[in-house]
Write a protein that holds these residues in place. Sequence first.
Motif, PDB file in Angstrom:
ATOM      1  N   GLN A  66       0.833  -1.210   0.000  1.00  0.00           N
ATOM      2  CA  GLN A  66       0.000   0.000   0.000  1.00  0.00           C
ATOM      3  C   GLN A  66       0.866   1.257   0.000  1.00  0.00           C
ATOM      4  O   GLN A  66       0.592   2.219  -0.723  1.00  0.00           O
ATOM      5  CB  GLN A  66      -0.919  -0.003   1.209  1.00  0.00           C
ATOM      6  CG  GLN A  66      -1.850   1.213   1.303  1.00  0.00           C
ATOM      7  CD  GLN A  66      -2.856   1.272   0.170  1.00  0.00           C
ATOM      8  OE1 GLN A  66      -3.744   0.419   0.087  1.00  0.00           O
ATOM      9  NE2 GLN A  66      -2.733   2.259  -0.700  1.00  0.00           N
ATOM     10  N   GLU A  67       1.939   1.271   0.808  1.00  0.00           N
ATOM     11  CA  GLU A  67       2.813   2.441   0.867  1.00  0.00           C
ATOM     12  C   GLU A  67       3.564   2.643  -0.452  1.00  0.00           C
ATOM     13  O   GLU A  67       3.771   3.776  -0.893  1.00  0.00           O
ATOM     14  CB  GLU A  67       3.801   2.313   2.026  1.00  0.00           C
ATOM     15  CG  GLU A  67       3.173   2.436   3.405  1.00  0.00           C
ATOM     16  CD  GLU A  67       2.597   3.820   3.681  1.00  0.00           C
ATOM     17  OE1 GLU A  67       2.967   4.784   2.976  1.00  0.00           O
ATOM     18  OE2 GLU A  67       1.765   3.944   4.596  1.00  0.00           O
ATOM     19  N   ASN A 106       1.147   4.341  -2.621  1.00  0.00           N
ATOM     20  CA  ASN A 106       0.940   5.720  -2.205  1.00  0.00           C
ATOM     21  C   ASN A 106       2.087   6.630  -2.617  1.00  0.00           C
ATOM     22  O   ASN A 106       1.882   7.819  -2.873  1.00  0.00           O
ATOM     23  CB  ASN A 106       0.771   5.791  -0.680  1.00  0.00           C
ATOM     24  CG  ASN A 106      -0.508   5.131  -0.194  1.00  0.00           C
ATOM     25  OD1 ASN A 106      -1.394   4.804  -0.991  1.00  0.00           O
ATOM     26  ND2 ASN A 106      -0.616   4.912   1.102  1.00  0.00           N
ATOM     27  N   THR A 122       5.016   3.945   7.826  1.00  0.00           N
ATOM     28  CA  THR A 122       4.522   5.160   7.165  1.00  0.00           C
ATOM     29  C   THR A 122       5.575   6.265   7.190  1.00  0.00           C
ATOM     30  O   THR A 122       5.846   6.914   6.173  1.00  0.00           O
ATOM     31  CB  THR A 122       3.240   5.652   7.852  1.00  0.00           C
ATOM     32  OG1 THR A 122       2.238   4.635   7.767  1.00  0.00           O
ATOM     33  CG2 THR A 122       2.714   6.925   7.193  1.00  0.00           C
ATOM     34  N   HIS A 170      -6.430   0.965  -2.211  1.00  0.00           N
ATOM     35  CA  HIS A 170      -6.918   2.266  -2.651  1.00  0.00           C
ATOM     36  C   HIS A 170      -5.732   3.212  -2.687  1.00  0.00           C
ATOM     37  O   HIS A 170      -5.155   3.549  -1.658  1.00  0.00           O
ATOM     38  CB  HIS A 170      -8.002   2.798  -1.703  1.00  0.00           C
ATOM     39  CG  HIS A 170      -9.164   1.872  -1.566  1.00  0.00           C
ATOM     40  ND1 HIS A 170     -10.143   1.745  -2.534  1.00  0.00           N
ATOM     41  CD2 HIS A 170      -9.480   0.979  -0.581  1.00  0.00           C
ATOM     42  CE1 HIS A 170     -11.036   0.848  -2.150  1.00  0.00           C
ATOM     43  NE2 HIS A 170     -10.649   0.352  -0.968  1.00  0.00           N
ATOM     44  N   GLN A 171      -5.359   3.605  -3.906  1.00  0.00           N
ATOM     45  CA  GLN A 171      -4.184   4.449  -4.054  1.00  0.00           C
ATOM     46  C   GLN A 171      -4.451   5.839  -3.507  1.00  0.00           C
ATOM     47  O   GLN A 171      -5.415   6.502  -3.860  1.00  0.00           O
ATOM     48  CB  GLN A 171      -3.769   4.530  -5.521  1.00  0.00           C
ATOM     49  CG  GLN A 171      -2.397   5.149  -5.727  1.00  0.00           C
ATOM     50  CD  GLN A 171      -1.921   5.014  -7.159  1.00  0.00           C
ATOM     51  OE1 GLN A 171      -2.718   5.069  -8.080  1.00  0.00           O
ATOM     52  NE2 GLN A 171      -0.633   4.835  -7.356  1.00  0.00           N
ATOM     53  N   ASN A 172      -3.565   6.263  -2.612  1.00  0.00           N
ATOM     54  CA  ASN A 172      -3.666   7.585  -2.009  1.00  0.00           C
ATOM     55  C   ASN A 172      -2.288   8.231  -2.107  1.00  0.00           C
ATOM     56  O   ASN A 172      -1.473   8.129  -1.198  1.00  0.00           O
ATOM     57  CB  ASN A 172      -4.109   7.465  -0.543  1.00  0.00           C
ATOM     58  CG  ASN A 172      -4.179   8.819   0.137  1.00  0.00           C
ATOM     59  OD1 ASN A 172      -4.393   9.835  -0.506  1.00  0.00           O
ATOM     60  ND2 ASN A 172      -3.983   8.823   1.455  1.00  0.00           N
ATOM     61  N   LEU A 173      -2.022   8.856  -3.253  1.00  0.00           N
ATOM     62  CA  LEU A 173      -0.683   9.365  -3.522  1.00  0.00           C
ATOM     63  C   LEU A 173      -0.249  10.377  -2.474  1.00  0.00           C
ATOM     64  O   LEU A 173      -0.945  11.364  -2.203  1.00  0.00           O
ATOM     65  CB  LEU A 173      -0.611  10.002  -4.910  1.00  0.00           C
ATOM     66  CG  LEU A 173      -0.604   9.009  -6.083  1.00  0.00           C
ATOM     67  CD1 LEU A 173      -0.655   9.760  -7.389  1.00  0.00           C
ATOM     68  CD2 LEU A 173       0.622   8.115  -6.028  1.00  0.00           C
ATOM     69  N   ALA A 174       0.907  10.107  -1.871  1.00  0.00           N
ATOM     70  CA  ALA A 174       1.464  11.000  -0.873  1.00  0.00           C
ATOM     71  C   ALA A 174       2.178  12.162  -1.565  1.00  0.00           C
ATOM     72  O   ALA A 174       2.405  12.149  -2.774  1.00  0.00           O
ATOM     73  CB  ALA A 174       2.445  10.240   0.016  1.00  0.00           C
TER      74      ALA A 174
END
Length: 557
Positions: A14-15, A18, A147, A180-184
């Motif tokens: 996931q990271e 992201n 994270t 669920h991609q959550n671009l940092a």
Amino acid sequence: MEISNKPVVQKIIQECLNHGIKHVVFSPGSRNAPFAISFDVHPDFETHVIHDERAAAFYALGISQTTQQTVALCCTSGSAVLNYFPAVSEAFYRAQRLFILSADRPKKLINKGHGQTIMQEGVFGKHVKQSLSVEDTSENINYDSITTFFDTMHIEPYRPMHLNVHLEEPLYEVSNTEFHQNLANTHQETESNEIILSEEEIKSFDDKKILVLCGQGGKDPNLKRALIDFNKNSNVVVLNENTSGINDLSFVNCIDRTLNAITADSEKRFVPDILISIGGAIVSKRIKSFFIKNAPKQHIAINRSNIGIDLFLRLNNHYQNHPTTFFALLNKKAKRLNNKNYKASWNQLDYQIRDRIFEFFKKEENETDLEVFHALYQTLPEKCTLHLGNSSIVRYMQLFDPVPNVHYESNRGTSGIDGCTSTAIGSAIASPNTQHILVSGDVSFIYDSNALWIDPFPKNLKIIVLDNQGGGIFKIIEGSKSSDQLEKYFEAKHSADVSAIAKSFGIQVYSVKEDEGYQEQIINFFQDMTAQLLVLKTNSDENPKELERFFNYLKDV
């Protein structure tokens, strides 16, 4: 999708999503199976499988330097991760982004006699920006630390980072998991790009002889434009190396060639009041010796690095910013940069030497390294990426002005011969629409021959190997060339057949005709749509003599 059922693996996947990681380079193994299963099925990742971990790491470096993005490396436990170290150290000193993801045995099994088990935690020491080791069992997973680790990845200066994961068996079980991609924010910086100089600091550049020395860097059109404008001032001269990525014909581009003609009686007038160094590694040993012997009144370094900036052992100021903003500010606000004709001293000498090169090569061609590079200089196709091996290769190319629209690359972070071929292959894979050319010495090519095992091998890469049956650099540099142990211990002469090694990996070798000179061979090789390797044999004994004749000829200006 069906990925590993291990929560720690799912968190890491996931990271990676992201933080925009696209390329993952695997080497086969068992302990890293949860990651192989998970990255393989996800459509947002492009995976590469390379058997030799040392080649795999340099291959990843090649992708990273071309895309300017973080590339992940994943291997099994034990000595596998140690094979990453040469490329990790190279990436560290070149501020390239590698993410090392090493699978490890459970903590309880370390140093208990189990196979493929070593002390992997923090194994790269100071050669990574950050190391983190996490466990597999749910009660021991620190999700916040993972994270934070990924967030640190995007803070400049960039460096490799190492995440070590202790994995329990079973290793191959999967579960259906959705991501669920959550671009940092991947553009965090330690400080503003702006450089604030007081009026007094700006005025300190007035009436000063200023020399800008450009080390290794990437393509940067904004910096190039700002530096070209700065170089228009008569107080200013720019000394540049081909690997800077900001080449321009208005700069003095062949440092050793020009320094060679400066006499002991005249050298003082070439010394600046202010030396400004930008970029990374400097190839020229002569310029290092010149400024250590003739210290400028002030040395300013401008880059994001926090290491290796005091090259001449007299650093006064270090601006941890991008140099574009520095030169843009001086271009706008500095008032008196045309009161000395310092540039003329350097440019006049550079022009005189450049005019003599043609005459030197009008003679009958010798079978030497220098003749090869002269032929290559005349035949390089525009808009290609040229990868240079280390030692003598990168130094010979620096004797010729940069070819317009050619981008020069070389592993100058640690300047080792290991991994030159692997890096070029990774770079070619990452930019398939660009022609890539690697020029390598025979020892370097043989040393990294497992790179030829990489499949698929990029069709847009052509390799030229200079075969002088040993490490030719040691017949050039002082000390080793007069040693009784030269051939056995330093030059390390060999009888290996470069062409046979390449053919054993299925690489198509160009068949040289007896009546072809170097230039004709290179032209025909570039036009050959199938051949990917050209071996040019040179005379090991004649190479240093020809180079000495070249420098002596240019000195007489």
